[in-house]
Structures are given as C-alpha cells and as structure tokens.
Design a protein around this motif. Structure first.
Motif, PDB file in Angstrom:
ATOM      1  N   LEU A 166       0.825  -1.208   0.000  1.00  0.00           N
ATOM      2  CA  LEU A 166       0.000   0.000   0.000  1.00  0.00           C
ATOM      3  C   LEU A 166       0.860   1.259   0.000  1.00  0.00           C
ATOM      4  N   LYS A 167       1.950   1.240   0.782  1.00  0.00           N
ATOM      5  CA  LYS A 167       2.819   2.421   0.843  1.00  0.00           C
ATOM      6  C   LYS A 167       3.590   2.639  -0.454  1.00  0.00           C
ATOM      7  N   ASN A 168       3.647   1.605  -1.294  1.00  0.00           N
ATOM      8  CA  ASN A 168       4.294   1.728  -2.596  1.00  0.00           C
ATOM      9  C   ASN A 168       3.261   1.786  -3.731  1.00  0.00           C
ATOM     10  N   GLN A 169       2.021   2.180  -3.377  1.00  0.00           N
ATOM     11  CA  GLN A 169       0.937   2.402  -4.324  1.00  0.00           C
ATOM     12  C   GLN A 169       0.587   1.164  -5.158  1.00  0.00           C
ATOM     13  N   LYS A 170       0.856  -0.015  -4.644  1.00  0.00           N
ATOM     14  CA  LYS A 170       0.455  -1.241  -5.330  1.00  0.00           C
ATOM     15  C   LYS A 170      -0.857  -1.735  -4.697  1.00  0.00           C
ATOM     16  N   VAL A 171      -1.904  -0.955  -4.961  1.00  0.00           N
ATOM     17  CA  VAL A 171      -3.178  -1.176  -4.284  1.00  0.00           C
ATOM     18  C   VAL A 171      -3.837  -2.485  -4.726  1.00  0.00           C
ATOM     19  N   ASP A 172      -3.834  -2.745  -6.030  1.00  0.00           N
ATOM     20  CA  ASP A 172      -4.482  -3.968  -6.521  1.00  0.00           C
ATOM     21  C   ASP A 172      -3.813  -5.213  -5.950  1.00  0.00           C
ATOM     22  N   GLU A 173      -2.464  -5.189  -5.905  1.00  0.00           N
ATOM     23  CA  GLU A 173      -1.729  -6.334  -5.342  1.00  0.00           C
ATOM     24  C   GLU A 173      -2.053  -6.501  -3.856  1.00  0.00           C
ATOM     25  N   ALA A 174      -2.215  -5.360  -3.156  1.00  0.00           N
ATOM     26  CA  ALA A 174      -2.536  -5.409  -1.727  1.00  0.00           C
ATOM     27  C   ALA A 174      -3.906  -6.037  -1.498  1.00  0.00           C
ATOM     28  N   ILE A 175      -4.899  -5.631  -2.302  1.00  0.00           N
ATOM     29  CA  ILE A 175      -6.252  -6.183  -2.161  1.00  0.00           C
ATOM     30  C   ILE A 175      -6.241  -7.677  -2.462  1.00  0.00           C
ATOM     31  N   GLN A 176      -5.474  -8.054  -3.517  1.00  0.00           N
ATOM     32  CA  GLN A 176      -5.369  -9.470  -3.874  1.00  0.00           C
ATOM     33  C   GLN A 176      -4.750 -10.282  -2.737  1.00  0.00           C
ATOM     34  N   LEU A 177      -3.691  -9.725  -2.120  1.00  0.00           N
ATOM     35  CA  LEU A 177      -3.041 -10.401  -0.992  1.00  0.00           C
ATOM     36  C   LEU A 177      -4.008 -10.549   0.173  1.00  0.00           C
ATOM     37  N   PHE A 178      -4.764  -9.485   0.439  1.00  0.00           N
ATOM     38  CA  PHE A 178      -5.723  -9.513   1.546  1.00  0.00           C
ATOM     39  C   PHE A 178      -6.766 -10.613   1.335  1.00  0.00           C
ATOM     40  N   HIS A 179      -7.264 -10.724   0.102  1.00  0.00           N
ATOM     41  CA  HIS A 179      -8.291 -11.735  -0.180  1.00  0.00           C
ATOM     42  C   HIS A 179      -7.725 -13.152  -0.196  1.00  0.00           C
ATOM     43  N   SER A 180      -6.382 -13.269  -0.359  1.00  0.00           N
ATOM     44  CA  SER A 180      -5.769 -14.610  -0.368  1.00  0.00           C
ATOM     45  C   SER A 180      -5.587 -15.176   1.046  1.00  0.00           C
ATOM     46  N   GLU A 210      -7.733 -15.885   3.550  1.00  0.00           N
ATOM     47  CA  GLU A 210      -8.620 -16.972   3.951  1.00  0.00           C
ATOM     48  C   GLU A 210      -8.314 -18.257   3.184  1.00  0.00           C
ATOM     49  N   ASP A 211      -7.887 -18.096   1.911  1.00  0.00           N
ATOM     50  CA  ASP A 211      -7.525 -19.282   1.125  1.00  0.00           C
ATOM     51  C   ASP A 211      -6.350 -20.019   1.746  1.00  0.00           C
ATOM     52  N   ASN A 212      -5.506 -19.275   2.468  1.00  0.00           N
ATOM     53  CA  ASN A 212      -4.330 -19.873   3.110  1.00  0.00           C
ATOM     54  C   ASN A 212      -4.570 -20.208   4.584  1.00  0.00           C
ATOM     55  N   GLY A 213      -5.831 -20.172   4.990  1.00  0.00           N
ATOM     56  CA  GLY A 213      -6.166 -20.611   6.349  1.00  0.00           C
ATOM     57  C   GLY A 213      -6.021 -19.562   7.423  1.00  0.00           C
ATOM     58  N   PHE A 214      -5.948 -18.269   7.049  1.00  0.00           N
ATOM     59  CA  PHE A 214      -5.799 -17.195   8.035  1.00  0.00           C
ATOM     60  C   PHE A 214      -7.071 -16.371   8.122  1.00  0.00           C
ATOM     61  N   GLN A 215      -7.244 -15.742   9.275  1.00  0.00           N
ATOM     62  CA  GLN A 215      -8.330 -14.786   9.467  1.00  0.00           C
ATOM     63  C   GLN A 215      -7.716 -13.416   9.711  1.00  0.00           C
ATOM     64  N   ALA A 216      -8.133 -12.437   8.923  1.00  0.00           N
ATOM     65  CA  ALA A 216      -7.614 -11.079   9.110  1.00  0.00           C
ATOM     66  C   ALA A 216      -8.060 -10.548  10.467  1.00  0.00           C
ATOM     67  N   ASP A 217      -7.133  -9.911  11.189  1.00  0.00           N
ATOM     68  CA  ASP A 217      -7.490  -9.300  12.472  1.00  0.00           C
ATOM     69  C   ASP A 217      -7.730  -7.814  12.269  1.00  0.00           C
ATOM     70  N   ILE A 218      -8.092  -7.122  13.334  1.00  0.00           N
ATOM     71  CA  ILE A 218      -8.438  -5.703  13.229  1.00  0.00           C
ATOM     72  C   ILE A 218      -7.237  -4.871  12.795  1.00  0.00           C
ATOM     73  N   CYS A 219      -6.024  -5.301  13.177  1.00  0.00           N
ATOM     74  CA  CYS A 219      -4.816  -4.554  12.775  1.00  0.00           C
ATOM     75  C   CYS A 219      -4.650  -4.577  11.256  1.00  0.00           C
ATOM     76  N   MET A 220      -4.927  -5.738  10.647  1.00  0.00           N
ATOM     77  CA  MET A 220      -4.807  -5.853   9.198  1.00  0.00           C
ATOM     78  C   MET A 220      -5.875  -5.020   8.498  1.00  0.00           C
ATOM     79  N   TYR A 221      -7.100  -5.050   9.031  1.00  0.00           N
ATOM     80  CA  TYR A 221      -8.147  -4.199   8.455  1.00  0.00           C
ATOM     81  C   TYR A 221      -7.752  -2.718   8.552  1.00  0.00           C
ATOM     82  N   ASN A 222      -7.161  -2.327   9.672  1.00  0.00           N
ATOM     83  CA  ASN A 222      -6.742  -0.934   9.832  1.00  0.00           C
ATOM     84  C   ASN A 222      -5.716  -0.539   8.773  1.00  0.00           C
ATOM     85  N   ILE A 223      -4.761  -1.439   8.515  1.00  0.00           N
ATOM     86  CA  ILE A 223      -3.729  -1.163   7.500  1.00  0.00           C
ATOM     87  C   ILE A 223      -4.381  -0.950   6.140  1.00  0.00           C
TER      88      ILE A 223
END
Length: 482
Positions: A337-351, A353-366
């Motif tokens: 996000l800090k390097n303006q790669k927004v699409d890649e960031a959104i893709q990483l965020f959506h990946s 759950e596929d990898n067995g993780f749950q986003a926490d509030i800190c990740m949502y804040n970022i």
C-alpha cells in the motif's frame, strides 16, 4: 512403586511427583499420578498437595488448584507459606490480582505467616498490571508489619514496573534505596537503563551503564540489546556498531533480538544492502529467522522502495519451512500500500482466507488506511462493514484513521459524527482522536468547536500534541475561550 508391598513412604512418592513436575510434565503429576495414588490408597500429606497445586497453577488451572486446596483442608492439613505463595502466583499469572490479595488477607488472618516470596509474587503481579503504587504499599507492609526483608527480586520488580509506565524518578528512588543495601545487580541496571532509553533520557541511561561497568558487573546480552536497540531507533548506527563490537569482545553471543535491531536500524538510514548482509550473516551463523525478522525485512525493503525484493522474500518464506503468519502478511500488505500497489494489496488480503488465516483488526486498519490514502473511499466503507459483519470490533486506531481522513478533506463535522458513533460503541477516544479533530476544526476556522473539544480533552486529562498549538492557533483558541 505401587506394586511393592508394603508401599513405599509418602515422601518417596513426593520425590517422584517433584521430579515429574521439574521436567514440566505438570498434567501427568497433577491428574494421572494423583488419581493413581488415590486408587492404591497412598496417603497424601501437605507436601504432596503443595506439589499438585503448583502443577495446576503451572497449567493455568488455578481453580483446580483450589479444589485440591479444599481437599487438603478437609483432610486436616493446615496451609503453610508454600501453599499461600503457590496459589497467589497462580492467581497473579491469570491476572486475578484482587483475588490474590483477598487470599493473602484471609490466609494471614488464619495464622499463615507470609515470607518474602509471598510479597514478591504480589508486588510483581501489581507491577505487571501497571499498579506499581500498590506494589510500593506492599513493600512497606512487608517491612513494617511482617518484618520481611525485601530482596533483589522485590526491588527489581518495582524498578521494572516504574520504568514500564514511564515513572523514572520513582524508579531511580527505588534504585537508590536498593543500592544503599548493596543488592543491585545487572537486571536492576538493565531495567533502569531500558526505561530511561524509552523516555529519551539517554544521558542518564549512559551514566547508569558506566556505573554498572565501573562496579565490575558484566553487562548481560539483554543490557547490550537495550543499548543497541536505542541507537538503532535513533539511526545512530556508528554507536550501535560500537556496542555490537563491545558485546563480541566480552564473549556475548548476539541473539535474534540483536540482529533484528541492527537490521531495522540500517533500513531506517536507507542502507538496505547492509541490512540484508546482516540477514545472510545471521543465517550463516545457524540462527533461524523468526516472524519478527521477516516482518522487519519486508517492512524495511518496502520503506527503501525495494518492493519487488520484498515480494520475492515473501514468496520465498511461503514455500520455506517457516510458515507465514498474520504479522508477516500485515508487513507485506502495508508495504504494498505504501508503494501504491493497491491492486496487489487487495489481492493479498483476499488470499488470506484461502491460506487458512483470518484477518485481524490490525490488518483491516492497515488496508482501510491505505485505501483512503489511495483515494478509494467506497472500498473503505465496504471494508468497514465487512469487519463488523465478521464480528470484529473497530478499535480506536480504526476510528482515528476515518476521523483523520475526513479532517484532511475539510469535513470535521462529519468526523465529529464518527466520534459520537465511536463513543456509543464503547470505544473511548484517545489523545490522537482529540488532537486530530481539534486540528480539523482549526483548519476550517471553527474555533469555537475546536475549543469545545479542547475542553473535553482537558476534562479527560489528555495532553495535546506539542505541534498542535502554534502561536496563531493558540491566540485563536484563547479568543474562543474568553
């Protein structure tokens, strides 16, 4: 032993229980062996119960420890200081400090004489919860009423407690009292040095370090790490390297903390190449990187505009023996996000759950912060709704991000509505919230509203940021006040 006739003495079984607990097989001792002892008719004594209660407390099952305590009393055994200390320690470990104090009062009223260990456990418990003042009261109580002498552990707990909450003058007062008794050790000095460094009182920290060395007490690895971490945070890498060299001369092996601090320091002064060399050196020395190391590397590479290298490292970690975790994902997300790669960031965020993780509030804040700065308010609103639907509660950081964005866009009245919503949800504004909204109203020349929030801030004993009130702003606020 249980097949022998006659059965060995209870003391023999107690030795076995002690041995099992020393190798940390607490569950086997507290449950399996205890049940077997009951089945074959072995008579337990107070020492048996003390061992078993300790095992329960070590397993964070203090309630079961109290069940054994009740059984002990039913059998006619009187509790001693060891029973008291064990149960208090178990309660403090579970942060049930009030219950620990009640137990202390009840047992001492019933004739159990506390010792220094009893008070140390309570004092350390209060210090861990930030109630250091009550810890000091217990220090006086142990000396005056119970005639117990404080030891190095007592004082170290208090110094560490005061240092953690930034009350360094009180910590130094305790240190002086301790020094007059001649019992200060390397842990004492390290706690004090750490606290002084955290509060930016470097000159005094250096004086205590020199005093430590002057008294012939060898600094520990932790002492060196405290100094080195301070220099690295300040970007003073020449001094950090000198500490590292001194550490090596004294035969102190650098730890993961040492390398992590150095790498972070070099990244902060844009020497990413040196940081990566340190990483290679660390691996050559047989040290396995931890998740903090990887987060430091990814954050540092992104900070130095080496986002492609960070992505390569992230992918390498994913397929290595070191599994990714939410901390590493958060570092990569923030870097993208800090390097303006927004699409890649959104893709990483959506990946995630596929990898067995749950986003926490800190990740949502970022992600919310990054999307707002990238001019995507619609996506941000969707994210905010999503985190609530997932049962995550927005925290003060979440609201502060939204408030800051609205104020920067000249919409402080909308930001004020967010504060109302925030308070209604049970999330209390902090000094950053008030500083942001005050600055927002001042920027829009709404001095009366800024003054209103300044009053609220003062009523909550929160301190304005030093850069909030310029001379002009301060004059405008004074006009609003009078």
């Amino acid at each position: 032993m249980i097949s022998v006739n006659p059965l060995p003495s209870t003391d023999t079984f107690n030795h076995l229980l002690t041995s099992v607990s020393k190798i940390k097989h607490y569950s086997a001792a507290a449950f399996l062996l205890y049940q077997m002892m009951n089945v074959v008719g072995i008579v337990q004594n107070i020492y048996t119960f003390n061992i078993l209660i300790n095992c329960c407390c070590r397993l964070s099952q203090v309630d079961y420890g109290f069940s054994l305590f009740g059984e002990m009393l039913k059998r006619g055994y009187n509790a001693d200081a060891i029973t008291l200390n064990t149960l208090i320690k178990g309660l403090c470990a579970e942060k049930k400090i009030e219950a620990a104090v009640k137990l202390f009062d009840k047992m001492t009223d019933n004739g159990v004489w506390p010792d220094t260990a009893s008070f140390n456990t309570l004092i350390c418990g209060f210090c861990r919860t930030g109630e250091v003042g009550i810890g000091v009261e217990f220090l006086r109580l142990m000396m005056v009423k119970w005639k117990c002498s404080p030891n190095v552990i007592t004082y170290n707990c208090l110094i560490h407690g005061f240092s953690c909450i930034g009350q360094l003058d009180e910590a130094m007062g305790i240190f002086d009292e301790m020094s007059s008794r001649g019992i200060a050790n390397v842990v004492t000095y390290t706690s004090l040095i750490h606290g002084l460094c955290r509060c930016g009182r470097w000159t005094e920290a250096k004086e205590y370090y020199n005093q430590l060395v002057g008294r012939g007490i060898p600094p520990s690895v932790v002492t060196f790490n405290v100094l080195l971490n301070y220099y690295c945070k300040e970007g003073r890498m020449t001094e950090a390297c000198q500490v590292f060299e001194e550490m090596s001369k004294l035969g102190k092996e650098p730890t993961m903390v040492t390398y992590n601090s150095l790498m972070k320091g070099y990244f902060s002064i844009k020497r990413w190449d040196v940081a990566m060399q340190l990483f290679d050196r660390m691996e050559r020395n047989g040290m396995k990187p931890d998740q903090f190391t990887y987060s430091t590397l990814i954050t540092g590479l992104c900070l130095n505009m080496k986002v492609e290298e960070a992505i390569c490292l992230f992918n390498k970690i994913e397929y290595s023996e070191h599994p990714l975790n939410v901390t590493t994902y958060s570092a990569m997300l923030d870097g993208l996000l800090k390097n303006q790669k927004v699409d890649e960031a959104i893709q990483l965020f959506h990946s995630l759950e596929d990898n067995g993780f749950q986003a926490d509030i800190c990740m949502y804040n970022i992600l919310i912060d990054g999307l707002l700065k990238s001019g995507k308010p619609v996506s941000t609103r969707n994210l905010f709704s999503e985190l609530i639907n997932k049962g995550l509660a927005p925290n003060v950081r979440t609201y502060n991000i939204l408030i800051s964005d609205l104020c920067k866009k000249g919409r402080p009245f909308e930001a004020e509505k967010i504060i109302v919503e925030m308070e209604q949800s049970g999330c209390l504004p902090d000094s950053i919230t008030y500083n942001t909204i005050i600055r927002g109203f001042i920027h829009e020349q709404e001095v009366s509203k800024a003054t209103q929030f300044l009053h609220k801030m003062d009523g909550k004993k929160l301190v304005p940021k030093k850069d909030l009130l310029s001379i002009t702003t301060y004059s405008a606020l004074l006009d609003g006040l009078f």
